[in-house]
Design a protein around this motif. Structure first.
Motif, PDB file in Angstrom:
ATOM      1  N   SER A 174    -102.605  24.075 -13.648  1.00  0.00           N
ATOM      2  CA  SER A 174    -102.594  25.539 -13.563  1.00  0.00           C
ATOM      3  C   SER A 174    -103.992  26.112 -13.356  1.00  0.00           C
ATOM      4  O   SER A 174    -104.177  27.328 -13.364  1.00  0.00           O
ATOM      5  N   LYS A 175    -104.990  25.238 -13.167  1.00  0.00           N
ATOM      6  CA  LYS A 175    -106.380  25.693 -13.041  1.00  0.00           C
ATOM      7  C   LYS A 175    -106.935  25.525 -11.615  1.00  0.00           C
ATOM      8  O   LYS A 175    -108.121  25.708 -11.378  1.00  0.00           O
ATOM      9  N   GLY A 176    -106.078  25.110 -10.665  1.00  0.00           N
ATOM     10  CA  GLY A 176    -106.542  24.955  -9.285  1.00  0.00           C
ATOM     11  C   GLY A 176    -106.979  23.554  -8.930  1.00  0.00           C
ATOM     12  O   GLY A 176    -107.472  23.314  -7.827  1.00  0.00           O
ATOM     13  N   ASP A 177    -106.817  22.594  -9.863  1.00  0.00           N
ATOM     14  CA  ASP A 177    -107.125  21.188  -9.562  1.00  0.00           C
ATOM     15  C   ASP A 177    -105.899  20.513  -8.974  1.00  0.00           C
ATOM     16  O   ASP A 177    -104.783  20.674  -9.477  1.00  0.00           O
ATOM     17  N   VAL A 178    -106.113  19.736  -7.914  1.00  0.00           N
ATOM     18  CA  VAL A 178    -104.996  19.101  -7.216  1.00  0.00           C
ATOM     19  C   VAL A 178    -105.431  17.733  -6.720  1.00  0.00           C
ATOM     20  O   VAL A 178    -106.615  17.499  -6.447  1.00  0.00           O
ATOM     21  N   LYS A 179    -104.483  16.806  -6.652  1.00  0.00           N
ATOM     22  CA  LYS A 179    -104.769  15.460  -6.130  1.00  0.00           C
ATOM     23  C   LYS A 179    -103.501  14.951  -5.472  1.00  0.00           C
ATOM     24  O   LYS A 179    -102.403  15.468  -5.727  1.00  0.00           O
ATOM     25  N   GLY A 180    -103.628  13.933  -4.617  1.00  0.00           N
ATOM     26  CA  GLY A 180    -102.430  13.415  -3.974  1.00  0.00           C
ATOM     27  C   GLY A 180    -102.753  12.324  -2.977  1.00  0.00           C
ATOM     28  O   GLY A 180    -103.923  12.024  -2.714  1.00  0.00           O
ATOM     29  N   TYR A 181    -101.690  11.734  -2.437  1.00  0.00           N
ATOM     30  CA  TYR A 181    -101.868  10.658  -1.462  1.00  0.00           C
ATOM     31  C   TYR A 181    -100.657  10.574  -0.548  1.00  0.00           C
ATOM     32  O   TYR A 181     -99.564  11.065  -0.870  1.00  0.00           O
ATOM     33  N   ALA A 182    -100.870   9.954   0.610  1.00  0.00           N
ATOM     34  CA  ALA A 182     -99.789   9.653   1.553  1.00  0.00           C
ATOM     35  C   ALA A 182     -99.394   8.195   1.366  1.00  0.00           C
ATOM     36  O   ALA A 182    -100.256   7.344   1.149  1.00  0.00           O
ATOM     37  N   PHE A 183     -98.082   7.898   1.441  1.00  0.00           N
ATOM     38  CA  PHE A 183     -97.632   6.522   1.242  1.00  0.00           C
ATOM     39  C   PHE A 183     -98.202   5.603   2.319  1.00  0.00           C
ATOM     40  O   PHE A 183     -98.576   4.474   2.048  1.00  0.00           O
ATOM     41  N   ASN A 184     -98.231   6.079   3.560  1.00  0.00           N
ATOM     42  CA  ASN A 184     -98.829   5.311   4.656  1.00  0.00           C
ATOM     43  C   ASN A 184     -99.918   6.173   5.300  1.00  0.00           C
ATOM     44  O   ASN A 184     -99.662   6.912   6.247  1.00  0.00           O
ATOM     45  N   PRO A 185    -101.168   6.076   4.787  1.00  0.00           N
ATOM     46  CA  PRO A 185    -102.226   6.996   5.234  1.00  0.00           C
ATOM     47  C   PRO A 185    -102.729   6.739   6.651  1.00  0.00           C
ATOM     48  O   PRO A 185    -103.429   7.570   7.212  1.00  0.00           O
ATOM     49  N   GLU A 186    -102.356   5.606   7.244  1.00  0.00           N
ATOM     50  CA  GLU A 186    -102.904   5.250   8.558  1.00  0.00           C
ATOM     51  C   GLU A 186    -101.955   5.556   9.719  1.00  0.00           C
ATOM     52  O   GLU A 186    -102.233   5.206  10.868  1.00  0.00           O
ATOM     53  N   VAL A 187    -100.839   6.218   9.430  1.00  0.00           N
ATOM     54  CA  VAL A 187     -99.827   6.462  10.470  1.00  0.00           C
ATOM     55  C   VAL A 187    -100.425   7.232  11.656  1.00  0.00           C
ATOM     56  O   VAL A 187    -101.174   8.183  11.489  1.00  0.00           O
ATOM     57  N   MET A 188    -100.087   6.769  12.861  1.00  0.00           N
ATOM     58  CA  MET A 188    -100.545   7.432  14.095  1.00  0.00           C
ATOM     59  C   MET A 188     -99.321   7.826  14.918  1.00  0.00           C
ATOM     60  O   MET A 188     -98.413   7.004  15.094  1.00  0.00           O
ATOM     61  N   LEU A 189     -99.318   9.057  15.417  1.00  0.00           N
ATOM     62  CA  LEU A 189     -98.208   9.540  16.255  1.00  0.00           C
ATOM     63  C   LEU A 189     -98.769  10.383  17.391  1.00  0.00           C
ATOM     64  O   LEU A 189     -99.795  11.061  17.218  1.00  0.00           O
ATOM     65  N   PRO A 190     -98.098  10.398  18.546  1.00  0.00           N
ATOM     66  CA  PRO A 190     -98.532  11.321  19.606  1.00  0.00           C
ATOM     67  C   PRO A 190     -98.262  12.762  19.182  1.00  0.00           C
ATOM     68  O   PRO A 190     -97.442  13.011  18.295  1.00  0.00           O
ATOM     69  N   PRO A 191     -98.935  13.743  19.812  1.00  0.00           N
ATOM     70  CA  PRO A 191     -98.685  15.156  19.476  1.00  0.00           C
ATOM     71  C   PRO A 191     -97.220  15.530  19.716  1.00  0.00           C
ATOM     72  O   PRO A 191     -96.521  14.898  20.505  1.00  0.00           O
ATOM     73  N   ASN A 192     -96.772  16.581  19.026  1.00  0.00           N
ATOM     74  CA  ASN A 192     -95.394  17.056  19.223  1.00  0.00           C
ATOM     75  C   ASN A 192     -95.298  17.882  20.508  1.00  0.00           C
ATOM     76  O   ASN A 192     -96.267  18.004  21.259  1.00  0.00           O
ATOM     77  N   ALA A 193     -94.129  18.468  20.753  1.00  0.00           N
ATOM     78  CA  ALA A 193     -93.884  19.198  22.015  1.00  0.00           C
ATOM     79  C   ALA A 193     -94.831  20.388  22.190  1.00  0.00           C
ATOM     80  O   ALA A 193     -95.106  20.814  23.308  1.00  0.00           O
ATOM     81  N   GLN A 194     -95.356  20.922  21.059  1.00  0.00           N
ATOM     82  CA  GLN A 194     -96.292  22.052  21.130  1.00  0.00           C
ATOM     83  C   GLN A 194     -97.746  21.587  21.241  1.00  0.00           C
ATOM     84  O   GLN A 194     -98.677  22.402  21.215  1.00  0.00           O
ATOM     85  N   GLY A 195     -97.930  20.269  21.340  1.00  0.00           N
ATOM     86  CA  GLY A 195     -99.290  19.730  21.434  1.00  0.00           C
ATOM     87  C   GLY A 195    -100.015  19.678  20.099  1.00  0.00           C
ATOM     88  O   GLY A 195    -101.229  19.484  20.036  1.00  0.00           O
ATOM     89  N   LYS A 196     -99.266  19.823  19.000  1.00  0.00           N
ATOM     90  CA  LYS A 196     -99.859  19.831  17.652  1.00  0.00           C
ATOM     91  C   LYS A 196     -99.616  18.481  16.972  1.00  0.00           C
ATOM     92  O   LYS A 196     -98.779  17.683  17.400  1.00  0.00           O
ATOM     93  N   LEU A 197    -100.343  18.266  15.872  1.00  0.00           N
ATOM     94  CA  LEU A 197    -100.120  17.063  15.065  1.00  0.00           C
ATOM     95  C   LEU A 197     -98.679  17.057  14.558  1.00  0.00           C
ATOM     96  O   LEU A 197     -98.203  18.047  13.993  1.00  0.00           O
ATOM     97  N   ASP A 198     -97.970  15.940  14.760  1.00  0.00           N
ATOM     98  CA  ASP A 198     -96.525  15.896  14.513  1.00  0.00           C
ATOM     99  C   ASP A 198     -96.203  15.532  13.054  1.00  0.00           C
ATOM    100  O   ASP A 198     -95.740  14.433  12.752  1.00  0.00           O
ATOM    101  N   VAL A 199     -96.453  16.492  12.166  1.00  0.00           N
ATOM    102  CA  VAL A 199     -96.190  16.272  10.738  1.00  0.00           C
ATOM    103  C   VAL A 199     -94.698  16.068  10.493  1.00  0.00           C
ATOM    104  O   VAL A 199     -94.286  15.190   9.728  1.00  0.00           O
ATOM    105  N   GLY A 200     -93.858  16.874  11.172  1.00  0.00           N
ATOM    106  CA  GLY A 200     -92.404  16.738  11.019  1.00  0.00           C
ATOM    107  C   GLY A 200     -91.921  15.360  11.435  1.00  0.00           C
ATOM    108  O   GLY A 200     -91.080  14.754  10.771  1.00  0.00           O
ATOM    109  N   GLY A 201     -92.464  14.834  12.537  1.00  0.00           N
ATOM    110  CA  GLY A 201     -92.103  13.490  12.991  1.00  0.00           C
ATOM    111  C   GLY A 201     -92.599  12.412  12.052  1.00  0.00           C
ATOM    112  O   GLY A 201     -91.942  11.374  11.875  1.00  0.00           O
ATOM    113  N   ALA A 202     -93.741  12.648  11.435  1.00  0.00           N
ATOM    114  CA  ALA A 202     -94.294  11.665  10.494  1.00  0.00           C
ATOM    115  C   ALA A 202     -93.443  11.557   9.231  1.00  0.00           C
ATOM    116  O   ALA A 202     -93.218  10.467   8.711  1.00  0.00           O
TER     117      ALA A 202
END
Length: 294
Positions: free
Chosen positions: A83-111
């Motif tokens: 509740s003080k603004g401290d946050v931490k976290g991780y991705a299960f597979n931090p090295e995942v690589m994907l081509p951009p989505n249809a809008q040319g953006k990073l494809d977070v939804g696909g990941a």
């Protein structure tokens, strides 16, 4: 204070709002986990959401956990915030690589893919509060908007964004959460919807030099915006060697003895910040001795 969160109200309490700039904390997470650009964007969005949702809690020891698990190549994300603004976290597979989505953006939804978003609040009761919803898009902001509408019945607009530099460091990161309080008038709702519909993306606003205060002013300035609070936000892990030692001891005396018999130091890394703790054979023997004391 570089990264921070603004807490505000508008329309005489009919709206509550949070806005954050989180470039440094997302960059700290990227550096700690060596995440790919799409993993940085996914984790950065959830860290930003976690920081804002964390300060909605009241108690000093309250803890929020956000867990997104999907069938995409990133596997999932885990974020915890206080509740003080401290946050931490991780991705299960931090090295995942994907081509951009249809809008040319990073494809977070696909990941992330299709899966479940869990929101767990530990506020000191016997059991933590757990809310779950499906990942409607995997883009995280839309998923949290859907979560608030279905699990908490709070109409909300969530915007989250991470913009990367060409060298894969974080250029901008931030977001906002705007919520309608019970009893909000139709006029208030219509005005807010119209204003949200005219807005640029959160990363475009931040990259144009807008502060969280200015973003909320653009959205809610003519609706009686009142800024209540400005809180620091940071990527912070509270791991320490004695806590890791307790975790090792908890695996059992037989396993501890097996490590000692190997005759080599062991290394244990923290999931949340990747810090590595080394335990010598003598330290392991001491832990075993403590564990066998009556």
């Amino acid at each position: 204070m570089t990264d921070y969160i603004i807490r505000a109200t508008a329309a005489e309490g009919q709206i509550r709002a949070f806005a954050a700039t989180t470039r440094d904390l997302v960059e700290a997470a990227r550096d700690a986990h060596n995440t790919s650009p799409v993993a940085t964007a996914a984790l950065g969005r959830l860290l930003t959401a976690g920081a804002m949702m964390g300060i909605m809690m009241k108690g000093e020891k309250d803890l929020l956990t956000l867990r997104a698990e999907g069938d995409g190549p990133i596997g999932g994300l885990l974020v915890t915030a206080d509740s003080k603004g401290d946050v931490k976290g991780y991705a299960f597979n931090p090295e995942v690589m994907l081509p951009p989505n249809a809008q040319g953006k990073l494809d977070v939804g696909g990941a992330l893919g299709v899966g479940v978003l869990s929101v767990i609040r530990d506020i000191g009761l016997k059991e933590p509060y757990v809310g779950q919803t499906i990942l409607v898009s995997g883009e995280i902001a839309e998923d949290l908007t859907y979560y608030y509408a279905t699990s908490e019945q709070v109409p909300s607009s969530v915007a989250l964004g991470v913009l990367m530099n060409k060298d894969n460091t974080v250029r901008q990161a931030g977001g906002f959460i705007i919520q309608l309080m019970p009893g909000a008038s139709d006029d208030c709702i219509d005005r807010l919807e119209a204003r949200l519909g005219e807005m640029s993306s959160i990363t475009a606003l931040l990259d144009a030099g807008k502060t969280p205060e200015e973003i909320l002013e653009d959205l809610l300035g003519d609706m009686g915006l009142e800024i209540l609070d400005r809180l620091p936000a940071r990527f912070h892990c509270d791991c320490h060697k004695s806590r890791v030692a307790r975790a090792i001891t908890s695996i059992g005396k037989k396993e501890l003895q097996s490590m000692i018999d190997e005759g080599k130091p062991i290394e244990v890394s923290c999931h949340f910040c990747n810090k590595i703790y080394t335990f010598t054979v003598d330290e392991l023997k001491e832990m075993l001795e403590k564990a066998t004391r009556p």
